[in-house]
Enzyme design. Structure first.
Site, mmCIF file in Angstrom:
data_model
loop_
_atom_site.group_PDB
_atom_site.id
_atom_site.type_symbol
_atom_site.label_atom_id
_atom_site.label_comp_id
_atom_site.label_asym_id
_atom_site.label_seq_id
_atom_site.Cartn_x
_atom_site.Cartn_y
_atom_site.Cartn_z
ATOM 1 N N ARG A 53 0.797 -1.354 -0.097
ATOM 2 C CA ARG A 53 -0.081 -0.261 0.132
ATOM 3 C C ARG A 53 0.811 1.201 -0.020
ATOM 4 N NH1 ARG A 53 -3.251 -2.702 3.737
ATOM 5 N NH2 ARG A 53 -5.043 -4.142 2.734
ATOM 6 N N LYS B 23 3.144 11.522 -10.966
ATOM 7 C CA LYS B 23 2.238 10.490 -11.641
ATOM 8 C C LYS B 23 2.854 9.525 -12.172
ATOM 9 C CE LYS B 23 -0.748 13.919 -14.065
ATOM 10 N NZ LYS B 23 -1.238 14.511 -15.370
ATOM 11 N N GLU C 116 9.604 19.925 -24.116
ATOM 12 C CA GLU C 116 8.709 20.108 -22.688
ATOM 13 C C GLU C 116 9.491 21.303 -22.119
ATOM 14 O OE1 GLU C 116 6.292 18.345 -21.615
ATOM 15 O OE2 GLU C 116 6.424 16.214 -22.531
HETATM 16 N N1 GLY Z 1 3.226 15.388 -17.585
HETATM 17 C C1 GLY Z 1 2.064 16.205 -16.990
HETATM 18 C C2 GLY Z 1 1.789 16.294 -15.499
HETATM 19 O O1 GLY Z 1 2.932 15.678 -14.989
HETATM 20 O O2 GLY Z 1 0.861 16.452 -15.102
#
Ligand code: GLY
Length: 366
Positions: free
Chosen positions: A120, A142, A184
């Site tokens: 978890r 993410k 980016e």
């Molecule tokens: N790569 C987009 C974000 O991390 O939200």
């Protein structure tokens, strides 16, 4: 050494940036790792950096176990996730132990997700080895794997406890990958920082040619921008983090049409996507044609695609828009779209009519 903090209360963490940092990583990691198990997950393209990292840890008497996976997007799969979790459990990794993700976006996303679900949630450190991972995917928590239905559809938000960025690892990165990561960087200028876009126009070519100081400055500026955005909207709920998707709706449609087979890599899709987002915004009267031309000119100057023609994709507007309809950001039948009121003036628009987007794309030179 430059340090940027991602401010998320008790989950705040530092991002350290310095050329040559990998060789002194033991120093920075020792306070976190002392007396605990350490697993390093990497891929077979990153073995020289693995050796450097393990030597740096050994200098601090920290023993580590390496798990070496196959390079490439196919590694972000259910199957490899299962193998990785089993291996980490065999190693006896506990919640308070640390897993180090040493690699590009594939390793970072997969390892982050494994750490989100292992017992978890266990702790992990990101050491990104591509420019794209350094300025985007390693920061912000993410994590994801791909499934048959699409990329990044299964995942979780799980923040690392530290990010270590050594721009020296970029010396061995293929120039195409470097340029793709640079797209980016430019994106941060386009979102809300016009002076940084002007800085990119002045310095982008030299940065890509390997200027160490410029590279370090651009990375630090980019991660500071990302840290600000993530702190304002960690879970992408209030529209702030969505700004990071500038160029990604067009870009993903182009990548999907290209078949995710390496003919158009992610950052190239983002570059073309940013140019198209500005051209579409100009066509809608939101920004000037001069702004859109400036964005396309900079992408072109550094060898990135500056629009549809440069990607070699000849698909109809309707077909590209069909890819957009499968975007995971679709929300109750509408697609939140990133448009620009000017350079540094990106806005989220939930009212874009996808038939207008198709008509616009059909009018683009091929
Ligand atoms: N790569 C987009 C974000 O991390 O939200």
């Amino acid at each position: 050494m430059k340090t940027v903090t991602v401010s998320l209360g008790e989950r705040s963490y530092p991002i350290h940036i310095e050329t040559g940092l990998l060789t002194i990583a033991g120093d920075l990691l020792a306070p976190l790792l002392q007396g605990r198990r350490v697993a390093i997950v990497t891929d077979s393209n990153v073995l020289p950096h693995l050796a450097t990292l393990q030597a740096a840890l050994a200098e601090e008497d920290i023993a580590s176990e390496a798990i070496v996976l196959a390079p490439g997007e196919a590694t972000k799969s259910w199957g490899v996730l299962e193998t990785l979790c089993d291996r980490l459990l065999e190693l006896g990794i506990e919640r308070g132990d640390h897993v180090i993700a040493l690699g590009g976006g594939v390793i970072g996303d997969l390892v982050g997700f494994a750490c989100a679900i292992l017992k978890r949630g266990c702790r992990f450190v990101q050491i990104p080895t591509t420019l794209l991972a350094q300025v985007d995917s390693s920061v912000g928590g993410k994590t994801a794997i791909n499934t048959r239905a699409g990329k990044n559809l299964i995942g979780a938000f799980h923040q690392p406890v530290m990010v270590l960025i050594d721009p020296a690892v970029l010396d061995t990165l293929p120039p195409r990958e470097l340029r793709a990561g640079y797209a980016e960087i430019v994106k941060y200028g386009l979102i809300d920082d016009a002076p940084f876009f002007a800085w990119c126009e002045a310095n982008g070519a030299a940065l890509l040619a390997g200027d160490e100081d410029l590279r370090e400055r651009a990375i630090a500026h980019s991660v500071a921008a990302k840290a600000r955005i993530v702190a304002a909207d960690e879970h992408e709920t209030n529209g702030t983090r969505a700004l990071l998707n500038l160029g990604h709706t067009f870009g993903h449609a182009l990548e999907a049409e290209a078949g995710f087979d390496g003919t158009l890599i992610h950052g190239e899709g983002v570059a073309a996507g940013c140019a198209l987002a500005f051209a579409f915004s100009a066509a809608q009267g939101l920004c000037t044609d001069a702004d859109a031309a400036r964005v396309a000119a900079h992408m072109r100057e550094v060898g990135l695609p500056d629009g549809l023609a440069a990607t070699g994709i000849a698909a109809s507007g309707a077909r590209l828009v069909d890819h957009m309809r499968h975007d995971k950001k679709m929300d109750a039948g509408t697609l939140p779209f990133l448009l620009a009121r000017g350079i540094g003036g990106t806005v989220l628009d939930r009212g874009v009519d996808l038939t207008d987007v198709a008509t616009f794309l059909d009018a683009q030179p091929r």
